[in-house]
Every structure is written in C-alpha cells, then in structure tokens.
Write a protein that holds these residues in place. Structure first.
Motif, PDB file in Angstrom:
ATOM      1  N   ASP A 105      32.908  48.101  34.643  1.00 32.06           N
ATOM      2  CA  ASP A 105      32.790  46.750  34.672  1.00 32.06           C
ATOM      3  C   ASP A 105      31.124  46.383  34.969  1.00 32.06           C
ATOM      4  N   PHE A 106      30.609  47.246  36.066  1.00 36.07           N
ATOM      5  CA  PHE A 106      29.113  46.967  36.246  1.00 36.07           C
ATOM      6  C   PHE A 106      28.389  47.808  35.182  1.00 36.07           C
ATOM      7  N   LYS A 107      27.669  47.012  34.242  1.00 38.14           N
ATOM      8  CA  LYS A 107      26.820  47.613  33.256  1.00 38.14           C
ATOM      9  C   LYS A 107      25.592  47.661  33.400  1.00 38.14           C
ATOM     10  N   PRO A 108      24.673  48.555  34.081  1.00 35.24           N
ATOM     11  CA  PRO A 108      23.339  48.384  34.445  1.00 35.24           C
ATOM     12  C   PRO A 108      22.507  48.677  33.122  1.00 35.24           C
ATOM     13  N   ASP A 109      21.485  48.028  33.184  1.00 31.48           N
ATOM     14  CA  ASP A 109      20.401  48.116  32.249  1.00 31.48           C
ATOM     15  C   ASP A 109      19.490  49.541  32.622  1.00 31.48           C
ATOM     16  N   ILE A 110      19.232  49.484  33.851  1.00 29.95           N
ATOM     17  CA  ILE A 110      18.442  50.622  34.429  1.00 29.95           C
ATOM     18  C   ILE A 110      19.241  51.317  35.294  1.00 29.95           C
ATOM     19  N   ILE A 111      18.929  52.721  35.232  1.00 29.85           N
ATOM     20  CA  ILE A 111      19.559  53.687  36.374  1.00 29.85           C
ATOM     21  C   ILE A 111      18.288  54.105  36.958  1.00 29.85           C
ATOM     22  N   HIS A 112      18.075  53.863  38.147  1.00 29.50           N
ATOM     23  CA  HIS A 112      17.063  54.304  38.975  1.00 29.50           C
ATOM     24  C   HIS A 112      17.369  55.446  39.826  1.00 29.50           C
ATOM     25  N   CYS A 113      17.045  56.603  39.260  1.00 32.63           N
ATOM     26  CA  CYS A 113      17.477  57.917  40.129  1.00 32.63           C
ATOM     27  C   CYS A 113      16.360  58.206  41.114  1.00 32.63           C
ATOM     28  N   ASN A 114      16.691  59.165  41.945  1.00 37.68           N
ATOM     29  CA  ASN A 114      15.755  59.341  43.098  1.00 37.68           C
ATOM     30  C   ASN A 114      15.768  61.045  43.315  1.00 37.68           C
ATOM     31  N   LEU A 132      15.131  39.489  45.225  1.00 41.72           N
ATOM     32  CA  LEU A 132      14.383  39.044  44.097  1.00 41.72           C
ATOM     33  C   LEU A 132      15.335  38.436  43.099  1.00 41.72           C
ATOM     34  N   GLY A 133      16.610  38.512  43.272  1.00 42.82           N
ATOM     35  CA  GLY A 133      17.625  38.065  42.179  1.00 42.82           C
ATOM     36  C   GLY A 133      18.248  39.057  41.385  1.00 42.82           C
ATOM     37  N   LEU A 134      17.878  40.377  41.559  1.00 41.31           N
ATOM     38  CA  LEU A 134      18.406  41.326  40.573  1.00 41.31           C
ATOM     39  C   LEU A 134      19.805  41.535  41.119  1.00 41.31           C
ATOM     40  N   ASP A 135      20.569  42.161  40.135  1.00 38.44           N
ATOM     41  CA  ASP A 135      21.975  42.606  40.385  1.00 38.44           C
ATOM     42  C   ASP A 135      21.769  44.146  40.476  1.00 38.44           C
ATOM     43  N   VAL A 136      21.625  44.586  41.863  1.00 35.13           N
ATOM     44  CA  VAL A 136      21.305  45.905  42.231  1.00 35.13           C
ATOM     45  C   VAL A 136      22.507  46.545  43.049  1.00 35.13           C
ATOM     46  N   ARG A 137      22.968  47.616  42.601  1.00 29.68           N
ATOM     47  CA  ARG A 137      23.871  48.192  43.390  1.00 29.68           C
ATOM     48  C   ARG A 137      23.815  49.695  43.612  1.00 29.68           C
ATOM     49  N   VAL A 138      24.158  50.171  44.815  1.00 32.48           N
ATOM     50  CA  VAL A 138      23.589  51.625  45.118  1.00 32.48           C
ATOM     51  C   VAL A 138      24.830  52.473  44.969  1.00 32.48           C
ATOM     52  N   LEU A 139      24.461  53.881  44.478  1.00 31.90           N
ATOM     53  CA  LEU A 139      25.571  54.883  44.081  1.00 31.90           C
ATOM     54  C   LEU A 139      25.355  56.097  45.174  1.00 31.90           C
ATOM     55  N   LEU A 140      26.159  56.258  46.273  1.00 28.02           N
ATOM     56  CA  LEU A 140      25.888  57.122  47.227  1.00 28.02           C
ATOM     57  C   LEU A 140      27.323  58.281  47.286  1.00 28.02           C
ATOM     58  N   GLN A 161      11.255  45.550  33.562  1.00 26.23           N
ATOM     59  CA  GLN A 161      11.248  44.592  32.732  1.00 26.23           C
ATOM     60  C   GLN A 161      10.678  45.341  31.678  1.00 26.23           C
ATOM     61  N   GLN A 162       9.454  46.114  31.892  1.00 31.65           N
ATOM     62  CA  GLN A 162       8.775  46.914  30.924  1.00 31.65           C
ATOM     63  C   GLN A 162       9.658  47.816  30.391  1.00 31.65           C
ATOM     64  N   VAL A 163      10.297  48.498  31.293  1.00 32.23           N
ATOM     65  CA  VAL A 163      11.157  49.907  30.662  1.00 32.23           C
ATOM     66  C   VAL A 163      12.257  49.401  29.874  1.00 32.23           C
ATOM     67  N   MET A 221      15.761  25.819  27.744  1.00 35.32           N
ATOM     68  CA  MET A 221      15.912  27.421  27.372  1.00 35.32           C
ATOM     69  C   MET A 221      16.727  27.497  28.557  1.00 35.32           C
ATOM     70  N   SER A 222      17.666  28.588  28.303  1.00 31.99           N
ATOM     71  CA  SER A 222      18.549  29.122  29.397  1.00 31.99           C
ATOM     72  C   SER A 222      18.048  30.108  30.063  1.00 31.99           C
ATOM     73  N   ALA A 223      18.266  30.511  31.297  1.00 33.36           N
ATOM     74  CA  ALA A 223      17.710  31.155  32.185  1.00 33.36           C
ATOM     75  C   ALA A 223      18.155  32.706  31.759  1.00 33.36           C
ATOM     76  N   GLN A 224      17.029  33.638  31.871  1.00 35.00           N
ATOM     77  CA  GLN A 224      17.374  35.047  31.439  1.00 35.00           C
ATOM     78  C   GLN A 224      18.268  35.806  32.717  1.00 35.00           C
ATOM     79  N   PRO A 225      19.130  36.279  32.116  1.00 35.68           N
ATOM     80  CA  PRO A 225      19.998  36.997  33.040  1.00 35.68           C
ATOM     81  C   PRO A 225      19.298  38.016  33.981  1.00 35.68           C
ATOM     82  N   ALA A 226      19.988  38.144  35.301  1.00 37.72           N
ATOM     83  CA  ALA A 226      19.322  39.162  36.195  1.00 37.72           C
ATOM     84  C   ALA A 226      19.275  40.643  35.392  1.00 37.72           C
ATOM     85  N   ILE A 227      18.070  41.370  35.717  1.00 37.71           N
ATOM     86  CA  ILE A 227      18.211  42.728  35.414  1.00 37.71           C
ATOM     87  C   ILE A 227      19.574  43.516  36.308  1.00 37.71           C
TER      88      ILE A 227
END
Length: 497
Positions: free
Chosen positions: A138-147, A39-47, A485-487, A1-7
């Motif tokens: 180019d960066f296509k997020p699965d989740i937008i984490h708003c604050n 933890l291996g996530l592709d996380v980027r910050v917008l400011l 992962q749940q969301v 099985m191939s590894a799941q892509p990072a969220i």
C-alpha cells in the motif's frame, strides 16, 4: 492549481535511536525522518525487528509478507507496524526471528564477533526495501533512502527488477565499513550472475554491499562536503575512490544536524539547564561539579576540564593522545573520557588514570546520561580524528558551550572554525583546529586552547559563536527535500561507468 502530492520516502536503516544504536547512523536515522516529516513528506522508516527493538515498542502485525531467500525454506518474513518514539513517523519492522531474534548487538554477538549470517540478515533488509520500491504494498515510495552497506543491495535488486518504480539514494556514513563477504553469498542473495563483476558487486573477488549501493543507486550522499571530496582519494576511499570519483556528478555532501535531545536548555540529564547568557559560566560550573561528583573528581571553577567521548580506535586518533597525555595533564587540567574499543588503548588509559587519580577518569563502555553530562560539564572537547565523515560530538559541544579541539578533516573541517584573528573579526571562530596527524600538533593546539581559556571575555565570545549557530536538522532536511525532488524527476538510472 492543485497542490503537488508529498514526496513519499522509505528510509531504510539498520539502527535507529533510541531503539538500537552503535554510532551516529542511529542518530541520523531518528532525527532526519522526523525533520522530513515536519516538512510535509510522507516518510516511513524500515528497521529490522531485533529482539530488543520489539521489546521497546507497541506494534501491530500487517499483512505485508516478505519472501525469504528460497534456500531457507521458511515461512515469509512479516512487517510489523509501529511509530518512531516521540514522533508521528511510521516505523516498519522487518520481522524474521531466525535472522533477528537473538541476544547481542545488531552486527555482532556478545563476544564481539560478527554474526556469521550478516550477508543474509542485511541482504533480506535490502530485499524488503526493494519490494517497497516495486510498489507491491500500500505504501508506494518515490524514493528509497538507503543508509550504509546494510541496505546497499537495495539499488541492485531494483536495478534488475522489471517492476522497479522508485528511485534510490544511498547515504554513506563511513566508507571504511563496506559489508564485504565471500563470493559464495552470491548464490544465496538471488541476484543475477551478471551483477557479480567489476561493474557491479564484485570487489577484488569478494562481494561488497557498499559498492553495490554506490554503483546502482540513482544518487549518493555523504555526511559532509569535505568528506565527499576526501572519499574520492585513495587515502579515504578504501578501494572505492575510483568508483566514487566516476560518480562525482551524482555525489552530494550534506552535513548532519543534531536533534533536540541535545539541547542544554531542556536536557533532562543535566544538573542545571542553561542557554547562552551572562550566567553561562556559573551554569556550566554547576554541571561540571555534578560531572566531577559522578566520576570522583574534585571540581574547581578555574580548572579546565577536557571531555572525550567515542570509540577508542585508530580512526578517532586516540593514539595521538596517548603519547602526550602526561604533558596535557601537566598543564593542571582534568580529563574525563567515555568510550571503548581497542583493548590495548583501554589498558593504557586505565593505567594513566591510576597514575593521575585527581585528574583523569576513564569510563569504558557507553552511557547516554554520562555522555550528556560530559558535554555540559566540560570546557573543551577533544576530537583528534584521523578521518571523520561528519562527526556529531563537535556539534553537541558547540551547542553546549564546550569548545571543540579537532583535526582538520571531513565534517570537522566543515563545522569547526579555528580561532585566528581573521575568524574572530568575522565572528566565525568557534574552536581549535590542527592539521598534522601528530601528537605534537595535538599538544600544541591543546596548549593554545588553554591560553585562551584564561581570557574570560574572549572565551565567552567563542562560546556564543558556537551556541548561537543553527545546528538543527531543519536546514539539512530542506537540502534533502531539494535533492529528493531532483532525483525523483531525473531520468538517470544508475552508474554509467
């Protein structure tokens, strides 16, 4: 099985430590993305590209264009690319000089007045995050984490977009701050008229950015389990309790952690680095002496020193301290306070400091190095908040072997365990807790703490309970990963109220 892509996560925030900070949001917006990246996530910050932020960073322009609201008739905003300091986390800066290039703070001018165009400034930040959520770049997020409210319109923009690709999650750091503006801004923000109603942005005839985030987001988090329950009540919900209670199935409380910048073993601001050992009392005294030297007190190894850092406001319970501060000082203690806020409270504290020059020092404003030195040099930390979504200083205090005195509310209730016989037997006691919102309850608890201060073996045990607790972001980040992962896999698409 191939590894799941990072969220892939876009973390949108109006402030990020150490670039720009007015409160705990900045600390979270720095530490949590770093922990998620580990933890291996592709996380980027917008400011936003505030003037002071651009001056601190090396950045490059990208070809990403963010169209401004049409009435402004200006060239598009652009995205600059940088890195979070001391990390590998990518940082996107939303560059729009007419909105962000100005002297003053992120929300207020130099006189303490809110910027008149805050609805546009943070409407544009929300709009930019939503465009990432439409996968237009180019960066296509699965989740937008708003604050908080400053990014609260992002879920609304995506809800009404036919190109929406990302799920949204909003973190509520303090429900008391909601981003409420006059209804006239609806014509400027380019949201459909249908969004301005009871089931949408409308808030007693006004526009609430925070209500938009709560109503339209796929999931809601807040910064402690107890606060997640409290905000569903009228006392703590600030007019949004009904909406939050209606969404309780999509509401999760996750405690904040603390970053390694707050670690007495490595803290560069300290006169003596230390950890939990038999030398703890001596090491703490070295820091107490350095703190007292800095603020102009005389350090004594057996004289308890109480620290307090924070906003001088009703929320923080400063008015509970003032009526009994004379009685606290009569217990032969010293108090060092760092903070600013209500001018009347500032004046009362300065007057008391003049009356007790050998015991009380008040520094108005905020100083990062002094904050670290207070945590290391104090024996007790006073935090009698009327409400506290999570709180960070009680966590810093425990890590630094400084026992917190707190009111039983929000994250303080979730992190500080009162010194009682059963908690001592269980090895969980790590501070002092009172429930009633009264100066008398606070004074009684301070006196109880001072009795135990004079029991060195027990005090050392209580310090160990706090210092050896895992307060880092690693475990918290794992909770967010599970939630992402749940969301990501959930078909839920906003409020059904």
């Amino acid at each position: 099985m191939s590894a799941q892509p990072a969220i892939r996560v876009l973390f949108a925030s109006s402030e990020v430590f150490p670039l720009i900070k007015t409160g705990g949001l900045a600390d979270v917006s720095y530490a949590l993305p770093k922990a998620l990246h580990a933890l291996g996530l592709d996380v980027r910050v917008l400011l936003p590209a505030y003037s002071s932020v651009k001056a601190q960073l090396s950045w490059v322009k990208t070809d990403i264009k963010i169209p401004l609201f049409s009435f402004l008739h200006q060239a598009p905003a652009t995205i600059l690319e940088a890195r979070l300091p001391d990390s590998d986390v990518p940082l996107y800066l939303l560059d729009c000089p007419m909105l962000y290039q100005r002297e003053g703070g992120p929300y207020q001018d130099g006189m303490g007045n809110d910027w008149a165009d805050n609805a546009l400034r943070f409407g544009l930040l929300s709009k930019a995050a939503a465009l990432f959520g439409e996968h237009q770049f180019d960066f296509k997020p699965d989740i937008i984490h708003c604050n908080d409210w400053q990014t609260g319109l992002t879920p609304a923009y995506l809800h009404y977009s036919p190109r929406s690709q990302a799920k949204t999650l909003i973190s509520l750091h303090n429900v008391a701050y909601q981003g409420v503006f006059g209804s006239e801004v609806m014509g400027l923000l380019e949201l459909p008229p249908a969004s301005f109603g009871m089931y949408g942005l409308e808030y007693y005839g006004l526009v609430s950015f925070l209500k938009a985030g709560i109503y339209y987001s796929n999931w809601i988090t807040t910064v402690s389990p107890t606060y997640a329950l409290e905000i569903q009540t009228p006392t703590f919900g600030y007019g949004l309790a009904g909406l939050l209670a209606g969404r309780k199935q999509q509401l999760t409380g996750i405690l904040n952690g603390i970053d390694d910048h707050w670690n007495p073993h490595t803290d560069p601001y300290l006169a003596q680095n230390y950890d939990f050992s038999d030398q703890l009392k001596q090491d703490k005294f070295a820091n107490k002496k350095a703190l007292c030297d800095r603020v102009g007190l005389s350090a004594e190894i057996n004289t308890p020193l109480i620290g307090l850092i924070g906003r001088l406001t009703y929320q923080k319970g400063i008015d509970l301290i003032l009526p009994v501060l004379d009685q606290i000082l009569a217990e032969k203690v010293q108090v060092v306070l760092l903070g600013s806020g209500d001018k009347g409270m500032e004046q009362q504290l300065q007057a008391l400091a003049s009356r007790y020059p050998q015991q009380l020092r008040v520094t108005l404003g905020y100083d990062e190095s002094l904050a670290h030195q207070i945590e290391a040099g104090a024996d007790l930390f006073l935090m009698p908040s009327r409400f506290e979504p999570c709180g960070l200083n009680q966590l810093y205090s425990m890590r630094y072997g400084t026992l917190p005195i707190v009111r039983h509310t929000g994250g303080l209730a979730d992190t500080v365990t009162d010194v009682t016989p059963c908690h001592l037997d269980a090895g969980s006691a790590n501070g002092f807790v009172f429930a009633e919102e009264t100066p008398e309850a606070l004074l009684q608890t301070v006196r109880r703490a001072l009795v135990l201060y004079r029991c060195p073996e027990l005090w050392h045990t209580l310090q160990r309970h706090g210092m050896q607790r895992d307060l880092t972001w690693t475990g918290r980040a794992a909770e967010y990963l599970s939630l992402y992962q749940q969301v990501k896999g959930d078909d839920f698409s906003g409020s059904s109220i």
